[in-house]
Write an enzyme that holds these catalytic residues in place. Structure first.
Site, PDB file in Angstrom:
ATOM      1  N   SER A 143       0.869  -1.190   0.000  1.00 51.62           N
ATOM      2  CA  SER A 143       0.000   0.000   0.000  1.00 51.62           C
ATOM      3  C   SER A 143       0.896   1.227   0.000  1.00 51.62           C
ATOM      4  CB  SER A 143      -0.843  -0.004   1.283  1.00 51.62           C
ATOM      5  OG  SER A 143      -1.424   1.261   1.512  1.00 51.62           O
ATOM      6  N   TYR A 156      -2.356  -1.006  10.407  1.00 50.95           N
ATOM      7  CA  TYR A 156      -2.266  -1.169   8.952  1.00 50.95           C
ATOM      8  C   TYR A 156      -0.937  -0.616   8.428  1.00 50.95           C
ATOM      9  CZ  TYR A 156      -3.996  -0.998   4.084  1.00 50.95           C
ATOM     10  OH  TYR A 156      -4.180  -1.176   2.732  1.00 50.95           O
TER      11      TYR A 156
HETATM   12  P1  NAD Z   1     -11.402  -6.201  -0.105  1.00 52.61           P
HETATM   13  O1  NAD Z   1     -12.009  -5.974   1.221  1.00 52.61           O
HETATM   14  O2  NAD Z   1     -12.202  -5.956  -1.338  1.00 52.61           O
HETATM   15  O3  NAD Z   1     -10.825  -7.689  -0.186  1.00 52.61           O
HETATM   16  C1  NAD Z   1     -10.143  -8.266   0.877  1.00 52.61           C
HETATM   17  C2  NAD Z   1     -10.084  -9.748   0.671  1.00 52.61           C
HETATM   18  O4  NAD Z   1      -9.433 -10.345   1.797  1.00 52.61           O
HETATM   19  C3  NAD Z   1     -11.453 -10.407   0.556  1.00 52.61           C
HETATM   20  O5  NAD Z   1     -11.392 -11.447  -0.381  1.00 52.61           O
HETATM   21  C4  NAD Z   1     -11.668 -10.967   1.962  1.00 52.61           C
HETATM   22  O6  NAD Z   1     -12.579 -12.048   2.015  1.00 52.61           O
HETATM   23  C5  NAD Z   1     -10.263 -11.390   2.282  1.00 52.61           C
HETATM   24  N1  NAD Z   1     -10.044 -11.624   3.697  1.00 52.61           N
HETATM   25  C6  NAD Z   1     -10.416 -10.862   4.740  1.00 52.61           C
HETATM   26  N2  NAD Z   1     -10.059 -11.450   5.900  1.00 52.61           N
HETATM   27  C7  NAD Z   1      -9.442 -12.607   5.574  1.00 52.61           C
HETATM   28  C8  NAD Z   1      -8.851 -13.652   6.316  1.00 52.61           C
HETATM   29  N3  NAD Z   1      -8.801 -13.625   7.665  1.00 52.61           N
HETATM   30  N4  NAD Z   1      -8.299 -14.698   5.649  1.00 52.61           N
HETATM   31  C9  NAD Z   1      -8.336 -14.760   4.293  1.00 52.61           C
HETATM   32  N5  NAD Z   1      -8.887 -13.773   3.526  1.00 52.61           N
HETATM   33  C10 NAD Z   1      -9.428 -12.726   4.177  1.00 52.61           C
HETATM   34  O7  NAD Z   1     -10.068  -5.338  -0.107  1.00 52.61           O
HETATM   35  P2  NAD Z   1      -9.126  -4.770  -1.268  1.00 52.61           P
HETATM   36  O8  NAD Z   1      -9.279  -3.299  -1.277  1.00 52.61           O
HETATM   37  O9  NAD Z   1      -9.277  -5.518  -2.527  1.00 52.61           O
HETATM   38  O10 NAD Z   1      -7.715  -5.065  -0.597  1.00 52.61           O
HETATM   39  C11 NAD Z   1      -6.847  -6.087  -1.009  1.00 52.61           C
HETATM   40  C12 NAD Z   1      -5.451  -5.719  -0.559  1.00 52.61           C
HETATM   41  O11 NAD Z   1      -5.065  -4.480  -1.155  1.00 52.61           O
HETATM   42  C13 NAD Z   1      -5.312  -5.544   0.953  1.00 52.61           C
HETATM   43  O12 NAD Z   1      -4.090  -6.098   1.394  1.00 52.61           O
HETATM   44  C14 NAD Z   1      -5.282  -4.031   1.109  1.00 52.61           C
HETATM   45  O13 NAD Z   1      -4.592  -3.635   2.256  1.00 52.61           O
HETATM   46  C15 NAD Z   1      -4.563  -3.634  -0.158  1.00 52.61           C
HETATM   47  N6  NAD Z   1      -4.771  -2.240  -0.549  1.00 52.61           N
HETATM   48  C16 NAD Z   1      -6.020  -1.778  -0.851  1.00 52.61           C
HETATM   49  C17 NAD Z   1      -6.157  -0.463  -1.208  1.00 52.61           C
HETATM   50  C18 NAD Z   1      -7.488   0.112  -1.546  1.00 52.61           C
HETATM   51  O14 NAD Z   1      -7.577   1.335  -1.665  1.00 52.61           O
HETATM   52  N7  NAD Z   1      -8.526  -0.671  -1.744  1.00 52.61           N
HETATM   53  C19 NAD Z   1      -5.052   0.381  -1.269  1.00 52.61           C
HETATM   54  C20 NAD Z   1      -3.813  -0.112  -0.960  1.00 52.61           C
HETATM   55  C21 NAD Z   1      -3.675  -1.439  -0.612  1.00 52.61           C
END
Ligand code: NAD
Length: 261
Positions: A143, A156
């Site tokens: 991130s 985080y």
């Molecule tokens: P999201 O909430 O859409 O997806 C998260 C996924 O993780 C889902 O499939 C959920 O079921 C799964 N998950 C949650 N708890 C879990 C567990 N205990 N075991 C296994 N799976 C689990 O989120 P996203 O935005 O797609 O985020 C994905 C990654 O990208 C994360 O690591 C997040 O930190 C990172 N990220 C997201 C953003 C953003 O703006 N969306 C920005 C930077 C980084």
């Protein structure tokens, strides 16, 4: 590029960025293990949809990323079912927003377990096979918060900074084995994870929904646009290509200029 002979695990791929990466890998011919939580019917629809759309094998693992033995077990099961794990994408992640003094201890522990330790366990389990085959791609979704901080996101930000260090360390350990290890650092991507933190941020900062979107989230991004899940997936796919074989130990931003400031 073709990934036809490759098998991949994408953690947290029932939603958001992970789902886009899993579908991207499958579109290039890789068999995929999808993982994460959600409605059973919706997950099955996604799994069978990947098989139907791309003619690959797609397996669902319900492994809970906060449980080390389940993460390591997912890798072992994938190796047994598919023959190898060539591409590992550590993507599952959660967020919680609270001032440090109020931050619930159990949520600190859970975020560190899922957003950081799960990657350690999955990488540890995948390394022997990748080393023996002299090919591997390990990618973690870090991130912008692996490079800079924001208030109220202590767990985080700490976990994501940790992913940066783990990536560099693993890259050095695997450098002569044909295995690259990198992380991708998105800014704000419009996914359920971002949508869910809006109410907490409204509360923590005493703002309206519109103010959170425009004055907190998009303020960070000079382009004033959200990153798309497909843009993140395209970068992950590039890191799997032969053209990227000399990119290792990198933390690549895809954040509309956020961390340039
Ligand atoms: P999201 O909430 O859409 O997806 C998260 C996924 O993780 C889902 O499939 C959920 O079921 C799964 N998950 C949650 N708890 C879990 C567990 N205990 N075991 C296994 N799976 C689990 O989120 P996203 O935005 O797609 O985020 C994905 C990654 O990208 C994360 O690591 C997040 O930190 C990172 N990220 C997201 C953003 C953003 O703006 N969306 C920005 C930077 C980084």
């Amino acid at each position: 590029m073709t990934l036809k002979t490759r098998n991949a695990i994408v953690t947290g791929s029932t939603s958001g960025i992970g789902l886009a990466i899993a579908r991207g890998l499958a579109a290039e011919g890789a068999n995929v293990v999808i993982n994460g939580f959600g409605d059973a019917d919706a997950i099955e629809k996604e799994r069978s949809g990947i098989e139907k759309d791309f003619g690959v094998k797609a397996i669902y693992s319900s492994a809970d990323g906060t449980k080390p033995e389940e993460v390591r077990g997912m890798v072992k099961t994938a190796e047994a079912d598919l023959g190898s794990v060539d591409i590992l994408v550590n993507n599952a992640g959660i967020q919680h927003v609270d001032p440090i003094e109020n931050f619930p201890i159990e949520l600190w522990d859970k975020i560190i377990a899922l957003n950081l330790s799960a990657a350690f366990h999955a990488i540890a389990a995948a390394i022997p096979g990748m080393k023996s085959r002299k090919w591997g791609r390990i990618i973690s979704t870090a991130s912008a918060h692996s490079k800079v901080a924001s208030p109220f996101k202590s767990a985080y930000v700490s976990a994501k900074h940790g992913i940066d260090g783990l990536t560099k360390t693993a890259a050095l350990e695997l450098a002569t084995f044909g295995v690259t290890v990198n992380c991708i650092s998105p800014g704000y991507v419009w996914t359920p994870l971002v949508e869910k933190q809006i109410p907490d941020t409204m509360k923590a900062r005493n703002l309206t929904r519109e103010q959170v979107i425009n004055d907190v989230l998009l303020t960070a991004q000079p382009t004033k646009e959200f990153v798309t899940v497909d843009q993140v997936a395209a970068l992950a796919l590039f890191l799997c290509s032969d053209a990227a074989s000399q990119i290792t130990g990198a933390n690549i931003s895809i954040d509309g200029g956020w961390t340039a400031e």
